[in-house]
Scaffold this active site. Structure first.
Site, PDB file in Angstrom:
ATOM      1  CE  LYS A 148      75.438  88.342  55.244  1.00 54.54           C
ATOM      2  NZ  LYS A 148      75.372  89.836  55.288  1.00 54.54           N
TER       3      LYS A 148
HETATM    4  C1  LIG Z   1      74.236  90.558  55.614  1.00 57.40           C
HETATM    5  C2  LIG Z   1      74.426  91.980  55.981  1.00 57.40           C
HETATM    6  C3  LIG Z   1      73.461  92.705  56.725  1.00 57.40           C
HETATM    7  C4  LIG Z   1      72.122  92.101  57.121  1.00 57.40           C
HETATM    8  O1  LIG Z   1      72.248  91.098  58.093  1.00 57.40           O
HETATM    9  P1  LIG Z   1      71.044  90.064  58.359  1.00 57.40           P
HETATM   10  O2  LIG Z   1      71.573  89.073  59.324  1.00 57.40           O
HETATM   11  O3  LIG Z   1      70.731  89.463  57.018  1.00 57.40           O
HETATM   12  O4  LIG Z   1      69.890  90.841  58.905  1.00 57.40           O
HETATM   13  C5  LIG Z   1      73.752  94.000  57.083  1.00 57.40           C
HETATM   14  N1  LIG Z   1      74.916  94.588  56.722  1.00 57.40           N
HETATM   15  C6  LIG Z   1      75.858  93.937  56.000  1.00 57.40           C
HETATM   16  C7  LIG Z   1      77.105  94.642  55.625  1.00 57.40           C
HETATM   17  C8  LIG Z   1      75.659  92.608  55.602  1.00 57.40           C
HETATM   18  O5  LIG Z   1      76.597  91.968  54.881  1.00 57.40           O
END
Ligand SMILES: *Cc1c(COP(=O)(O)O)cnc(C)c1O
Length: 462
Positions: free
Chosen positions: A112
């Site tokens: 993220k």
């Molecule tokens: C947010 C997240 C996901 C999922 O990603 P999306 O874009 O919501 O599908 C998977 N793994 C981790 C570690 C995350 O923080």
């Protein structure tokens, strides 16, 4: 470049407006009116560029006049300057035809950061230009909150408040939110669970007087600018493995469908992606929807890959919009039915979706087994989300096309699950080794709208 809502009736916006707005007024999500494409020559020319240079070339056409070339270039440079790896998104080989794309070298150790760090910079530029101040309020089950705090800490025109469920996030996640010392950062521990946090956040956005008074803004995963930032690493990794001359497959640990939707955008832009594989844990609404044609909610079952524990996958609305030939009315109708528990996907749309996305589901036992098996075979410790992806990737690969599994978080963010599976406790990277000794700053608040609004009013700087 113009942005339209997936429900068809909200105003058409520029990139800058869509970024600051987040959710469209008709309840829909913003998508570009048309998808810019890159020629095979342009894709080939990305080879050997720095991540930042590639990012600029890939994203620039989506941004239009919202930022000047110099502003956008500088925002990208600042966004990735504090990553702990020179390649930003390095590839690691696990097997002859299987690669791991490490997306956890950012400041909060999850993918993220790629999007959040960039939109922090872009918000700063846009707000300074307009002399505007905003208050960002977000709810988190862990990773989004820390990424948002890292991205907006110390920015002049922004206060950031993060609601998290008290006692229900990991210690690393909590400390990442409570140890930043900047006065514009406010970690709020809510007496409730994650659903309570999300519900109070929604209430706040629906309190229009409050929303206008404090200049409320959101940075959750439906923000288009976040999706766009995630398109870049599909290109850089595929080019490293031979694109555009050779197709590449991707498997993506999926929750809200933002990350894998970015892969779909890369494909539409001209990147030769063969398979795009959705990997889910036991919260498998997407896998069930593709298998059965019915999208029905089923309650969240807590798992050892908590960032994928979702009830409704918000960005899937963008995929439906395209699968229904961009029919906003049809999407609005489905989302209405979803409030009553679910909807059926039409045969034509289902065939389109099945042509674009494959899927697989991994149980809790299989997740632990995947962490263990990966460690034994390669010496790599992987986080539980990544392990879900690896297991699904192994089942979906075909040996003539390289498969890239996205590693979405650093194993040290989920040390208990990793230690339980392997007996090894993954250490935090050196640059954040003091996380456990830094002082914490957190405000405990009741699960009550008026109390939360009072805290936001009182704390935000004017
Ligand atoms: C947010 C997240 C996901 C999922 O990603 P999306 O874009 O919501 O599908 C998977 N793994 C981790 C570690 C995350 O923080």
């Amino acid at each position: 470049m113009r942005y339209v809502s997936t429900r068809g009736t909200a105003p058409v916006l520029t990139f800058g407006e869509a970024m600051l707005t987040g959710l469209a007024r008709d309840g829909g999500l913003y998508v570009p009116e048309t998808i810019p494409t890159m020629t095979p020559e342009e894709i080939a020319d990305l080879a050997g560029l720095s991540y930042e240079k590639a990012a600029y070339r890939i994203m620039r056409p989506f941004v239009g006049d919202a930022f000047t070339d110099a502003e956008f270039r500088e925002a990208i440079a600042h966004a990735y300057a504090h990553f702990g790896h020179a390649a930003r998104a390095p590839l690691v080989q696990l097997a002859p035809d299987l690669f791991l794309l490490e997306l956890f070298h950012g400041p909060t150790l999850a993918f993220k950061d790629f999007a959040m760090q960039l939109i922090g910079q872009l918000f700063q530029i846009a707000l300074a230009r307009d002399g505007r101040r905003i208050t960002i309020v977000g709810a988190t089950s862990g990773d989004t909150g820390s990424a948002a705090i890292e991205a907006f800490r110390g920015l002049d025109n922004v206060d950031v408040f993060i609601l998290f469920p008290e006692g229900r996030v990991s210690e690393v996640q909590r400390r990442q939110m409570t140890t930043p010392s900047e006065s514009n950062v406010h970690a709020l521990a809510v007496k409730g669970d994650f659903d309570d946090c999300q519900a109070r956040l929604k209430d706040m956005f629906n309190d229009f007087a409050f929303r206008d008074e404090v200049g409320l803004a959101g940075v959750n995963s439906i923000n288009w600018a976040r999706v766009l930032a995630q398109v870049v690493y599909y290109f850089t990794s595929a080019v490293s493995l031979g694109a555009p001359y050779r197709p590449v497959n991707f498997t993506v640990p999926t929750g809200n469908f933002g990350d894998i939707f970015a892969g779909y955008i890369a494909k539409r832009m001209g990147l030769p992606i063969g398979k795009l594989v959705i990997a889910t844990n036991q919260n498998d609404i997407l896998h069930r929807a593709l298998t059965t044609g019915r999208y029905t909610t089923d309650g969240v079952k807590p798992s050892i890959s908590p960032s994928m524990d979702i009830q409704v996958s918000s960005n899937f609305e963008r995929a439906l919009f395209d699968a229904y030939g961009r029919d906003g009315k049809a999407v609005a109708q489905m989302m209405d039915e979803l409030k009553r528990g679910g909807f059926g996907i039409s045969q034509g749309a289902l065939e389109t979706l099945r042509g674009l996305y494959h899927s697989g589901r991994v149980s809790e036992e299989e997740t632990a087994d995947s962490i263990r098996a990966t460690w034994r075979a390669t010496g790599e410790l992987v986080c539980p989300h990544t392990a879900v992806g690896i297991r699904v990737a192994e089942n979906a690969r075909d040996t003539s096309v390289p498969m890239v599994a996205l590693a979405t978080a650093h194993p040290a963010k989920f040390p208990d699950a990793v230690e339980k599976a392997t007996g090894q406790r993954p250490p935090l990277p050196e640059r954040m080794a003091d996380l456990f000794t830094r002082p914490e700053r957190v405000t405990s608040v009741p699960n009550d709208l008026a109390a939360l609004e009072a805290v936001v009013r009182e704390r935000r700087r004017n």
